[in-house]
Design a protein around this motif. Structure first.
Motif, short mmCIF file in Angstrom:
data_model
loop_
_atom_site.label_atom_id
_atom_site.label_comp_id
_atom_site.label_asym_id
_atom_site.label_seq_id
_atom_site.Cartn_x
_atom_site.Cartn_y
_atom_site.Cartn_z
N GLY A 211 52.53 34.35 41.29
CA GLY A 211 51.09 34.20 41.12
C GLY A 211 50.43 35.54 40.89
N ILE A 212 49.47 35.58 39.96
CA ILE A 212 48.73 36.80 39.67
C ILE A 212 47.25 36.54 39.94
N GLY A 213 46.66 37.30 40.87
CA GLY A 213 45.24 37.16 41.17
C GLY A 213 44.40 37.80 40.09
N LEU A 214 43.38 37.08 39.63
CA LEU A 214 42.55 37.55 38.52
C LEU A 214 41.11 37.11 38.77
N ARG A 215 40.16 38.01 38.52
CA ARG A 215 38.74 37.68 38.70
C ARG A 215 37.96 38.06 37.46
N SER A 216 37.02 37.18 37.11
CA SER A 216 36.13 37.48 35.99
C SER A 216 34.92 38.22 36.52
#
Length: 981
Positions: free
Chosen positions: A325-330
């Motif tokens: 899993g890769i955490g990503l935020r806009s």
């Protein structure tokens, strides 16, 4: 701390260090500032009229040392030191305050306004006295003090807590406070580049329930009067890996002078969070809240969130799990993650593929799921890849990702480091768990070694502390599997946490069968397990074992509480002063599925060793004694042992690491390997509250209840040479086809159900391997070999919407609607923080398009926000699947119109699936939307059944402002016995 007067409120400030915020973003050409020194205002038992006369605040320059109306210093000289590091760009300082104490019961803050007793659309009069049954003379007033570093510990020593708890126990210690905070945003200096827009706030509130940011009354009274507070959930459990809340400023800040906003925090003292003060040799409860405020520029960019990465360990060069899993935020804008691209250097050993396209809304944080397919050993310390992403403006770019790995050698008899493994939670997102290998491999591969499922206590950061003090030791032959339960608190091992636990058992079996070197340590994925757990994990052990008895070989619950309302009774309920007792009973029926004492009937044939420390300061020892007593009442000779360890506290290193536990576990393993298949005990009772959240006992399973919301029980008994089944509140159940084999020949089976005998013909030898379905129709029981339309009942309480197999779809009226987009983002944030559940935000037009094109997921539960302006809601209600309907844009229940200011939340059939759910959050105004969001079932103990209607009185009367509520009947029908309207 600086005290401003002789207040009865007492504040204690502990040292609190926090590193510089790493998520700084250029505003102009410089980085953003952090918080300044903080001033607190506290509602206490005194009245301070002098303070009330001069309480307006003004923006202060960084170098100022301000004084309050009493001439006391409220901002120290260290403030200038803090801002010396931020001499250009936008900066923010914070001036903070607190209100309390007011009595409430646990989780009642989800009904009450977080600002209770204040009305934030009115100017606060600091001379006002507020009623509180905790205070002498029944009233409280205001006080004031100073703090630094965003850490506050509030207590009220003049409240006679000892007297209160003498009659009401822990319930008397729970209370509500309101923290009031002023946040000042400083504009860039003249030397900065031109400002192109307003920033948004980054707010991290730990151990606070809710917070809101409003225009300052002193500077913008008209904006304040018209503003409806948007209440954001705090990180009340202070969990790790929680994203910071991104909060748009309610009004744009001035670019030529400082702008001040008011921030209010609901601080609610719960025993489960803060504990009994006597544990720290005190009598006064103490509320602890930490917070940090920062600024960030809203730009169309994506940012990695390493705290959300999910990565398996590598053992002898092989990944212990195929999901990453890769955490990503806009930071702004809508994005789609389309591909995962591995660097060339890694392609010889592995390949990766995106599990599915992932859509990210503005300011949303998500975990991107990647499937890892390894073809050869890989011993490097990192994996390098890129994510290909496209914005809604059709800009495509790549994001480089460096994944750090933990490499370890194959375990052996003397060394076995806990291994972090990964799997897929349902079909939604990756999850991690800890696996501890056995000392020895299986000497006989034909003999299955059942794994030990270890449930951690509340707040345990399992991935960081796999071997916490109360963890069970390594076992000789069995794997110890420790699931996270989604997060450190999860849902108290209910709902998604239970699903997570069962997922890890099958996942580890698949991992071990995927690499030849691990075959000798493998076990069957369908293995029955030994469940052990401590504290909240002990409660979870009782829960999981009694709801899934056929999956459990034996159980060892330690230091367990029985149920939430027994742990801390609900006697100090504000709502109880106003609510109809019959309506209150319907609301509290939503707690019934969690009441472990009601389900021990399912454990009379399960070996249990229950343990409790005799001097447990956290969970009173009577909880385990009562559970054992209840179980033995159902069957005196049940295989249940109780071990009370004298003088031991809540947690001690030998709770599981002792000869008695080892002997018990080994005995049950040996007995399971020697058992004769299909042996049925002569009598047992199966108890179920929600069929979809329970499984079978000896192959018998309850599928539908006659009156959902009430318990269903099925008693199976051998007597007079026949098998008799007695039902209570059962409409349909299944039995193993050989259930009557002791009383039948090879061709026929005879079973009595409620005095009605059913003759069942066995057509072939294969029939004995299938279930038979017994359904009541017009009072007569009928038998069916196949029942394709018969599925376990999925209604009973609103929290069932969390049991989504795929990402939960949040459907808003339009993507461009800022109010509902903000609401969906808050829901998405809460589901991330508390349960790491995946969400997709779409609008009604997109949902309708997917439905018509056959692309709507049948495995995704849905949440519809808005009122008649949500076209998907309108279309769904037009099908008349429940007693709710729309008439001329007005919501009706059973043809009665609801009041215009009412808010309705109700479960609704999914458009295309009988095993998925839809939750409608029907609101006509912003205040109603806030009430609906607070009651979204994020935490256990919030009393929300299938449907509920709220009035504005909920803000001050709690559940006393509920005008109607109930549980759906069979097939979404009206359920008169479990409804109040």
């Amino acid at each position: 701390m600086t005290r401003t007067n002789d207040s009865n409120a007492h504040l204690r400030y502990r040292s609190f260090s926090r590193g510089t915020y790493t998520a700084t973003v250029p505003w102009g050409s410089t980085t953003l500032g952090r918080i300044g020194v903080i001033t607190f205002l506290i509602l206490a038992t005194n009245v301070f009229t002098a303070f009330a006369a001069n309480t307006s605040e003004r923006a202060m320059s960084p170098s100022e040392v301000a004084q309050d109306s009493f001439g006391q210093t409220i901002l120290s000289a260290s403030l200038s030191d803090k801002f010396a590091l931020n001499t250009s760009g936008w900066r923010v300082s914070v001036v903070q305050y607190v209100l309390g104490p007011f009595p409430i019961h646990a989780r009642e803050q989800h009904f009450l306004s977080p600002a209770y007793p204040l009305n934030l659309s009115e100017k606060i009069d600091y001379s006002t006295r507020w009623p509180s049954s905790y205070a002498d003379n029944g009233e409280v007033g205001w006080a004031k003090a100073v703090s630094e570093n965003g850490h506050l510990a509030v207590s009220f020593p003049e409240i006679r807590w000892t007297s209160l708890r003498a009659s009401e126990g822990w319930a008397a210690l729970q209370h509500h406070t309101v923290l009031r905070t002023s946040v000042t945003v400083y504009p860039p200096t003249a030397s900065d580049e031109e400002v192109e827009g307003a920033p948004h706030l980054l707010i991290d509130v730990k151990q606070g329930s809710f917070f809101t940011v409003l225009p300052s009354w002193d500077s913008s009274p008209s904006d304040r009067i018209d503003a409806t507070p948007r209440w954001y959930a705090g990180n009340i459990y202070s969990m790790n890996a929680a994203p910071t809340q991104i909060v748009p400023l309610p009004t744009s800040p001035a670019i030529d002078q400082p702008t001040t906003y008011d921030l209010f925090i609901s601080g609610d003292y719960e025993i489960r969070l803060f504990g009994d003060p006597t544990a720290r040799h005190a009598q006064v409860p103490e509320l602890l809240v930490d917070f940090v405020v920062d600024l960030e520029n809203a730009t169309e960019q994506l940012k990695l969130v390493p705290s959300h990465h999910v990565v398996p360990d590598f053992v002898d060069g092989w990944a212990f799990g195929q999901f990453i899993g890769i955490g990503l935020r806009s930071l702004g804008g809508w994005w789609t993650v389309e591909r995962a691209i591995l660097d060339d250097a890694e392609k010889e050993a592995m390949a990766i593929v995106l599990f599915r396209d992932c859509h990210i809304a503005p300011m949303q944080t998500k975990i991107i799921t990647i499937v890892l397919r390894q073809t050869s050993v890989f011993f490097k310390s990192e994996i390098n890849l890129k994510l290909s992403v496209t914005s809604s403006s059709s800009v495509t770019t790549t994001i480089p990702v460096k994944i750090h790995l933990t490499q370890s050698a194959l375990w052996n008899e003397t060394d076995a480091t806990p291994i972090i493994a990964t799997c897929l939670y349902e079909i939604a997102s990756p999850t991690a768990f800890v696996a501890i290998p056995p000392v020895h491999s299986s000497t006989d591969p034909t003999v299955n070694q059942p794994p030990i499922l270890n449930l951690h206590g509340a707040g345990v950061d399992l991935l960081g502390h796999a071997l916490w003090d109360c963890a069970p030791p390594r076992h000789d032959r069995s794997w110890v599997i420790a699931p996270t339960g989604r997060t450190a608190w999860g849902l108290d091992w209910h709902g998604p946490s239970t699903k997570d636990a069962w997922n890890t058992v099958e996942a580890l079996s698949n991992i071990l069968s995927g690499h030849p070197a691990w075959f000798p340590w493998s076990f069957a994925g369908s293995s029955r397990v030994i469940v052990v757990g401590h504290s909240n994990g002990g409660q979870g052990t009782w829960y999981i074992t009694s709801r899934y008895p056929d999956k459990v070989l034996s159980a060892v619950p330690a230091a367990a509480y029985m149920k939430s309302q027994a742990y801390v009774p609900l006697v100090q309920s504000r709502s109880a002063h106003f609510i109809d007792p019959a309506l209150r009973a319907i609301l509290e029926s939503s707690l019934t599925p969690d009441d472990n004492d009601l389900f021990v009937t399912n454990l009379v044939d399960t070996p249990i060793l229950a343990i409790h420390g005799g001097d447990d300061e956290n969970v009173p020892v009577w909880h385990t004694r009562a559970l054992v007593d209840t179980l033995k009442t159902w069957r005196r000779d049940a295989d249940v042992q109780y071990q009370e360890d004298p003088h031991q506290p809540h947690c001690y290193s030998t709770v599981f690491d002792n000869a008695k536990v080892k002997t018990f576990i080994n005995r049950t393993i040996t007995q399971s390997q020697e058992s004769t298949p299909n042996t049925k005990p002569w009598k047992f009772t199966l108890t179920v509250a929600i069929p979809s959240e329970s499984d079978s006992l000896h192959g018998f399973r309850i599928l539908n209840l006659e009156v959902p919301g009430r318990l269903g029980r099925l008693t199976v008994e051998e007597r007079d040479g026949a098998l008799h089944i007695t039902s209570r509140n059962i409409l349909a159940f299944s039995i193993p086809n050989d259930a009557g084999s002791l009383h039948s020949n090879d061709e026929e089976m005879l079973i009595g159900v409620d005095g009605q005998f059913l003759s069942i013909t066995l057509d072939s030898p294969h029939e004995s391997q299938k279930a038979l379905f017994i359904v009541k129709k017009e009072g007569i029981w009928e038998v069916f070999r196949d029942a394709p339309g018969l599925v376990p009942q999925i209604t009973g309480r609103m929290s069932l919407v969390l049991n989504s197999r795929a990402a939960i779809l949040l459907v808003i009226p339009q993507r461009t609607n800022p109010t509902f987009l903000n609401a969906a983002l808050r829901l998405s944030h809460n589901l991330n923080v508390y349960h790491k559940l995946d969400t997709d935000i779409i609008d009604a037009a997109e949902a309708t398009l997917r439905l018509h094109r056959g692309l709507l997921s049948s495995t995704s539960n849905m949440v519809l926000l808005g009122g008649a302006d949500n076209t998907f809601t309108r279309d769904s209600l037009a099908l008349l699947k429940t007693p709710f309907q729309l008439q001329d844009g007005v919501l009706h229940l059973r043809n009665r119109p609801l009041d215009a200011d009412s808010t309705a939340l109700f479960l609704h059939p999914h458009p295309i699936s009988t095993t998925a759910l839809m939750l409608v959050m029907f609101t006509s105004d912003a205040a109603g939307l806030e009430r609906a969001l607070r009651l979204f079932p994020i935490r256990t103990g919030v009393t929300v059944p299938d449907w509920i209607i709220l009035s504005p009185k909920t803000d001050t009367m709690g559940a006393g402002g509920v005008t109607a509520a109930g549980v759906w009947g069979v097939n979404w029908s009206w359920n008169e016995g479990m409804s109040s309207f």
